[in-house]
Scaffold this active site. Structure first.
Site, PDB file in Angstrom:
ATOM      1  N   GLY A  77      27.289  15.387 -30.957  1.00  0.00           N
ATOM      2  CA  GLY A  77      27.511  13.921 -31.152  1.00  0.00           C
ATOM      3  C   GLY A  77      27.505  13.374 -29.645  1.00  0.00           C
ATOM      4  N   ASN A  78      27.947  11.949 -29.777  1.00  0.00           N
ATOM      5  CA  ASN A  78      28.048  11.244 -28.605  1.00  0.00           C
ATOM      6  C   ASN A  78      29.339  10.441 -28.448  1.00  0.00           C
ATOM      7  OD1 ASN A  78      27.307   8.443 -29.615  1.00  0.00           O
ATOM      8  ND2 ASN A  78      25.675   9.542 -30.742  1.00  0.00           N
ATOM      9  N   ARG A  79      29.328   9.661 -27.526  1.00  0.00           N
ATOM     10  CA  ARG A  79      30.721   9.052 -27.269  1.00  0.00           C
ATOM     11  C   ARG A  79      30.725   7.566 -27.850  1.00  0.00           C
ATOM     12  NH1 ARG A  79      33.458  11.616 -23.544  1.00  0.00           N
ATOM     13  NH2 ARG A  79      32.458  13.283 -22.330  1.00  0.00           N
ATOM     14  N   SER A  80      29.762   7.194 -28.718  1.00  0.00           N
ATOM     15  CA  SER A  80      30.043   5.804 -29.256  1.00  0.00           C
ATOM     16  C   SER A  80      30.988   5.621 -30.148  1.00  0.00           C
ATOM     17  CB  SER A  80      28.608   5.580 -29.829  1.00  0.00           C
ATOM     18  OG  SER A  80      28.838   4.140 -30.563  1.00  0.00           O
TER      19      SER A  80
END
Ligand code: C5P
Length: 236
Positions: free
Chosen positions: A29-32
């Site tokens: 995943g990512n931090r958005s």
């Protein structure tokens, strides 16, 4: 109240960050956080638009008057955008889309191996490319200018000049009508309430800089720019 200058327009906003599953309990995943995309949706609805929000893993309240489609992965985001596309006047791709996904999904949780000599054993994960959804949208509309396509970019640099150079190159490469370039790394953006952005249009030397400001203020500036584009290019 806010201007009703998006009345009669159908806008599509993608928000959040995609998750690419590895096994039933893990993902890449990512931090958005989704805050900027949700602010774009909320402001568009308040200005009279019909709003479809394709939301990737954001834990945020749905703004009033917004239709939400929840998705998880990049491929699901692509499908949801394509499905919602007919009749849409402008697409704002604010979502952080994973560039890669694991080639294979393991139906069972990936286990540690135990026993003598297994202490360092670890699996490798093979990745494959995800489609560039934004680039695909630009390619699919051919030579027309409908729908308008707005891209986002998170750029790092030593100063705004650096960020603008990278952003201009991305605008050319992606072929969108407006690029919202976030300056990251100066304690703004991911998960934060304030951002610093540069709004760039093809063929315009001057970028418009907004912020540091709340994501609601940034959203209003993006819609102002979209309304201006419709005024400048009649018939779209
Ligand atoms: O190339 P980069 O990932 O920086 O571009 C960011 C822009 O492209 C964002 O608008 C994002 O939503 C979009 N994007 C996409 N599909 C991808 C990667 C990014 O639509 N696979």
């Amino acid at each position: 109240g806010p201007p009703a200058d998006l009345t009669g327009r159908h806008v599509l906003v993608s928000a959040g960050g995609t998750r690419e599953p590895l096994d039933p309990v893990r993902f890449l995943g990512n931090r958005s956080s989704g805050k900027q995309g949700y602010a774009l949706a909320a402001v568009a609805a308040a200005r009279g638009a019909r709003v479809t929000l394709v939301s990737a893993n954001a834990s945020l309240p749905v703004p009033p008057g917004v239709d939400v489609v929840e998705i998880e992965t990049a491929l699901e985001l692509q499908d949801a955008v394509r499905e919602a596309l007919p009749g849409v006047d402008v697409i704002v791709m604010a979502a952080a889309v994973a560039d890669f996904r694991p080639r294979a999904y393991q139906d069972n949780k990936i286990k540690k191996t135990h026993g003598p000599g297994q202490e360092d054993a670890a699996p490798s994960v093979e990745l494959v490319r995800n489609p560039d959804i934004l680039a695909g949208l630009v390619a699919d509309r051919g030579t027309g200018r409908t729908p308008l396509i707005v891209g986002f970019a998170a750029e790092t640099g030593d100063d705004s000049g650096d960020v603008l150079t990278h952003a201009r190159a991305k605008l050319e490469r992606k072929g969108c009508d407006l690029l919202v370039a976030n300056e990251v790394g100066r304690d703004v953006t991911f998960g934060k309430d304030d951002s610093l952005v540069h709004l760039l249009r093809p063929g315009q030397d001057e970028a418009r800089t907004v912020g540091p400001a709340s994501k609601t203020v940034i959203a209003a500036a993006v819609w102002d720019e979209v309304v201006q584009l419709w005024t400048a290019v009649p018939g779209v």
